[in-house]
Write a protein that holds these residues in place. Structure first.
Motif, PDB file in Angstrom:
ATOM      1  N   ARG A  13       0.833  -1.203   0.000  1.00 48.09           N
ATOM      2  CA  ARG A  13       0.000   0.000   0.000  1.00 48.09           C
ATOM      3  C   ARG A  13       0.870   1.256   0.000  1.00 48.09           C
ATOM      4  N   HIS A  73      -8.649  -4.271   3.246  1.00 49.20           N
ATOM      5  CA  HIS A  73      -8.534  -2.823   3.066  1.00 49.20           C
ATOM      6  C   HIS A  73      -7.522  -2.173   4.000  1.00 49.20           C
ATOM      7  N   VAL A  74      -6.754  -2.972   4.710  1.00 47.99           N
ATOM      8  CA  VAL A  74      -5.766  -2.440   5.661  1.00 47.99           C
ATOM      9  C   VAL A  74      -4.440  -3.182   5.486  1.00 47.99           C
ATOM     10  N   ASP A  75      -3.373  -2.544   5.965  1.00 45.17           N
ATOM     11  CA  ASP A  75      -2.100  -3.263   6.014  1.00 45.17           C
ATOM     12  C   ASP A  75      -1.926  -3.858   7.413  1.00 45.17           C
ATOM     13  N   GLU A 123      -2.114  -1.408  10.425  1.00 44.96           N
ATOM     14  CA  GLU A 123      -3.479  -0.963  10.746  1.00 44.96           C
ATOM     15  C   GLU A 123      -4.268  -2.092  11.404  1.00 44.96           C
TER      16      GLU A 123
END
Lengths: 269, 269
Positions: free
Chosen positions: B112, B216-218, B221
């Motif tokens: 990301r 939707h997150v790394d 997160e």
């Protein structure tokens, strides 16, 4: 009598090389910014599985992963029945060119049965397509010219203005009109321009990485749509540091939910 | 000091046989009606890719196809990097047992970047998990006992009454509590009992055929969620003659949309 093949049928026309190996050819009509429209590659995979002599049933689910652009020229589609169950069949597929693997896919085909059924989703409200102006700005890429698009909401941004909503709803059908089949429905599930263009009010680099489509009708129900418009609606749930999702519905004008579809898209600022 | 492995870590524990080949073992704790919980098979695939020395980035998309039940006993997970691009990597995976192929999968991992981002979806309203009764009826299958579930809406039907809505929303976390990671989030994306049970007010034969999850997150997160509850919400759009779809969101308590997930499910009357 000479009949001319529809541009869509040309784009997904496959030579059968036997044992699940097919060869297609990109066509300029379905070109995207880089390589062909992803929807037409997905449609060619569906067509390849449909053509396989071992295939049972009709499409239920399809996931297509876009690894690398398909270059102009010939491409090989290799499909394999990974497992055949009583009422469904699992497939794997690959698209290859001289330079290597461009696309992987998995699919489920199945037979539907007359059991309790219900559509829980609600079709978006929309005026008839005939009452809407035809999109006067042609799409920025060749493949869009193969579709009649009448935007109800969220058309391609023509001025640099951000939008709070990523929702696009449009009436769409193939141009020239063509009977709806699974290959065409597959391509329609990727007919939306990238949601990030709408939110940001401008074009920027973006491309589908993985597309999943669920089919909710059999061939007979699909055939009833004829050449009529379908109502296609899509939105994004999250734009997350270089990747956003898109979730979509494709409705027949008669209120039949034909397909739901999801994708994850790469974007840059 | 003796440390006991968490039941979830035992269930996705893999021996590394080299060159992308791993071997796991089903555990009774994660048994479903037939074979193990599909979420734990998906989690084992994510864990296998994470373990591969060539892997770059973190999960962005995963599609898992359930071809046949995984029998109790050992299973092999074979993963292969099909293509490595600058910021993402495409994987294919298979799960095999002595009797043959049980599962196919494709995945996208990626890196990301700090570009414009936004969450457009709205988190469902829900009272705090602490204010809701713990589900007193344990789930009908062993794997459910590995989760603390507090239903906000659409709990497992306990009496034969049809529902007009297929929506279930619940606070859920692993039991005993465990730090949320991608493997656990993957399993959570399949934590919902079949939507058709809710609509029909009773259990009937149903099973996931194909599951797609978008992350939707790394990892950083995700790590911020710690061992806290997540809010998981799912609904069906159409029940269509033997196959229904399910679309779901997984939210952190802090309002972070962690994942969206979709599946197609086989059902019988």
């Amino acid at each position: 009598m000479t009949t001319t093949l529809h541009a869509f049928d040309s784009a997904i026309s496959l030579a059968d090389n036997g044992t699940g190996r097919y060869t297609g050819q990109t066509t300029p009509e379905f070109a995207n910014m880089v390589g062909p429209f992803g929807g037409v590659t997905a449609a060619a995979i569906v067509r390849a599985i449909e053509s396989h002599p071992d295939r049972i049933g009709e499409p239920v689910a399809l996931t297509v992963n876009y690894l690398a652009p398909v270059n102009d020229g010939p491409f090989d589609v290799v499909v394999r029945a990974a497992r055949t169950n009583r009422t469904n069949q699992h497939w794997t597929a690959e698209v290859r060119q001289e330079h290597g693997l461009t696309t992987t896919a998995t699919a489920v085909f199945g037979v539907r049965r007359d059991v309790w059924s219900d559509t829980e989703a609600t079709m978006p409200e929309a005026p008839d397509p005939e009452s809407l102006l035809h999109t006067t700005v042609p799409g920025p890429v060749p493949w869009m010219r193969n579709y009649d698009m009448h935007y109800v909401e969220g058309g391609v941004p023509t001025e640099p203005a951000e939008s709070a909503s990523s929702t696009t709803t449009l009436w769409v059908r193939q141009r020239p009109a063509r009977e709806l089949d699974f290959a065409a429905l597959t391509a329609l599930s990727d007919v939306f321009y990238p949601r990030v263009f709408l939110r940001r009010g401008r074009m920027l680099p973006a491309g589908t990485i993985s597309l999943t489509t669920y089919f909710h009708v059999d061939g007979a129900e699909l055939g009833k749509q004829g050449t009529d418009y379908v109502l296609a609606s899509a939105l994004a749930q999250r734009f997350a540091r270089g990747y956003f999702d898109q979730t979509a519905q494709i409705w027949g004008r008669d209120g039949t939910l034909l397909a739901t579809s999801h994708q994850i898209v790469y974007y840059k600022e």
